[in-house]
Design an enzyme around this catalytic site. Structure first.
Site, mmCIF file in Angstrom:
data_model
loop_
_atom_site.group_PDB
_atom_site.id
_atom_site.type_symbol
_atom_site.label_atom_id
_atom_site.label_comp_id
_atom_site.label_asym_id
_atom_site.label_seq_id
_atom_site.Cartn_x
_atom_site.Cartn_y
_atom_site.Cartn_z
ATOM 1 N N ARG A 106 0.814 -1.220 0.000
ATOM 2 C CA ARG A 106 0.000 0.000 0.000
ATOM 3 C C ARG A 106 0.852 1.276 0.000
ATOM 4 O O ARG A 106 0.484 2.291 0.604
ATOM 5 C CB ARG A 106 -0.957 0.000 1.204
ATOM 6 C CG ARG A 106 -1.981 -1.125 1.195
ATOM 7 C CD ARG A 106 -2.912 -1.034 -0.021
ATOM 8 N NE ARG A 106 -3.873 -2.113 -0.034
ATOM 9 C CZ ARG A 106 -3.692 -3.282 -0.666
ATOM 10 N NH1 ARG A 106 -2.577 -3.502 -1.338
ATOM 11 N NH2 ARG A 106 -4.613 -4.221 -0.631
ATOM 12 N N GLU A 146 -5.215 4.096 6.078
ATOM 13 C CA GLU A 146 -5.113 3.885 4.653
ATOM 14 C C GLU A 146 -5.847 4.987 3.901
ATOM 15 O O GLU A 146 -5.458 5.375 2.803
ATOM 16 C CB GLU A 146 -5.697 2.507 4.265
ATOM 17 C CG GLU A 146 -5.498 2.135 2.813
ATOM 18 C CD GLU A 146 -5.842 0.680 2.543
ATOM 19 O OE1 GLU A 146 -6.353 0.406 1.444
ATOM 20 O OE2 GLU A 146 -5.592 -0.181 3.411
ATOM 21 N N SER A 165 -11.472 0.569 2.568
ATOM 22 C CA SER A 165 -10.668 0.080 3.685
ATOM 23 C C SER A 165 -10.046 1.251 4.437
ATOM 24 O O SER A 165 -9.370 2.089 3.849
ATOM 25 C CB SER A 165 -9.577 -0.854 3.152
ATOM 26 O OG SER A 165 -8.798 -1.372 4.205
#
Length: 307
Positions: free
Chosen positions: A179, A298, A228
């Site tokens: 990520r 995130e 998310s």
């Protein structure tokens, strides 16, 4: 609320600009949470050259923020000072190239990349069907789903920096990790080239359908959500840590940790950006207290709180 209008002075410095400069442009409707204040200035460049021209002539004291499709974003209630850049039609092209490759603008939604690949009989890109957002965001955060990530298929990309210089980056230049990618924060990605492999259109579309069904069965995708919320810590799943800390369904104002998937926050109706961010921070606090593990956001958060 509104921020001081600086569009006239910006326009004076760029007489050949082809894109649009808009003062106090609302941002809430551009985010999936449907919250947040305005952009002091919204700039929609006509193409890469227009973007480079604008940045090369923009005073260094003016902040620049880039947003994409708003799927993984909290805009704070006070709005975003400076210039908010949102790429549009000039960055929305998809071209199939020889060798099972697709060259796409970074405003292209991930799902459209997956569909274009399927239509061209190019396998290996169907996982993008499971990623909410656009290609620019996928490059910045090495977005992934269903055991595949952006780094698995990216060949190269183009970007414009804060000084208006254009750069070409190879896959290796990104320094991809979970990520995350490592290009400078001021790089604005404009185009990307992806590599696939020979495939059967019907089979690829079938895989995309399976991905869609899996998302609908496990994620609150029809809610006002940002996807998310927290990254998975090494060796752990964020949702399990959140659940164990008793945060499933927890609310702050009208913001809630989804009962369906507790690593998703949702705006149940009337939530403010402050509610949503406060909920996330309270979840982080409780998870740290329960497990000793500190969750990392995130979702990107931009702007200033309401005054």
């Amino acid at each position: 609320m509104s921020l001081p209008d600086i569009t006239a002075e910006l326009a004076e410095a760029v007489p050949e600009l082809r894109g649009r400069l808009l003062a106090n442009q609302p941002l809430a409707d551009l985010t999936w949470f449907r919250v947040g204040g305005p952009a002091q200035v919204m700039f929609s460049p006509a193409d890469e050259a227009d973007l480079a021209y604008f940045l090369a002539n923009l005073g260094p004291d003016i902040p620049v923020t880039v947003i994409g499709l708003g799927s993984n974003l909290i805009v704070r209630d006070g709005g975003v000072p400076g210039v908010v850049i949102r790429l549009g039609r000039g960055f929305n092209t998809i071209n199939v190239e020889e060798g099972y490759r697709l060259r796409v603008g970074t405003a292209v939604p991930d799902v459209k990349l997956a569909r274009a690949a399927a239509d061209a009989g190019i396998d290996g890109l169907a996982f993008f069907r499971g990623i909410p957002g656009g290609i620019g965001g996928a490059l910045r955060m090495n977005a992934g789903a269903h055991s595949a990530e952006t780094r698995d298929t990216l060949v190269e990309a183009r970007a414009v920096d804060r000084a208006g210089c254009v750069h070409r980056l190879t896959n290796a230049d990104f320094g991809f990790s979970y990520r995350h990618s490592q290009p400078p924060a001021d790089f604005i990605f404009t185009e990307a080239l992806f590599q696939g492999r020979a495939g059967d259109t019907a089979a690829i579309l079938g895989e995309m359908d399976r991905i869609t069904q899996a998302r609908e069965a496990s994620q609150p995708i029809r809610e006002k959500t940002g996807g998310s919320t927290f990254k998975n810590p090494a060796g752990h799943k964020a949702w399990q840590l959140i659940d164990a800390a008793g945060c499933r369904g927890m609310m702050v104002g009208a913001a809630q940790m989804s009962p369906m998937h507790c690593n998703f926050m949702i705006n149940t109706g009337g939530a403010t950006a402050a509610d949503i961010e406060a909920l996330g921070e309270e979840v982080r606090r409780r998870v740290k207290a329960h497990s000793g593990i500190e969750l990392e956001w995130e979702i990107k958060r931009i702007g200033i709180p309401a005054g």
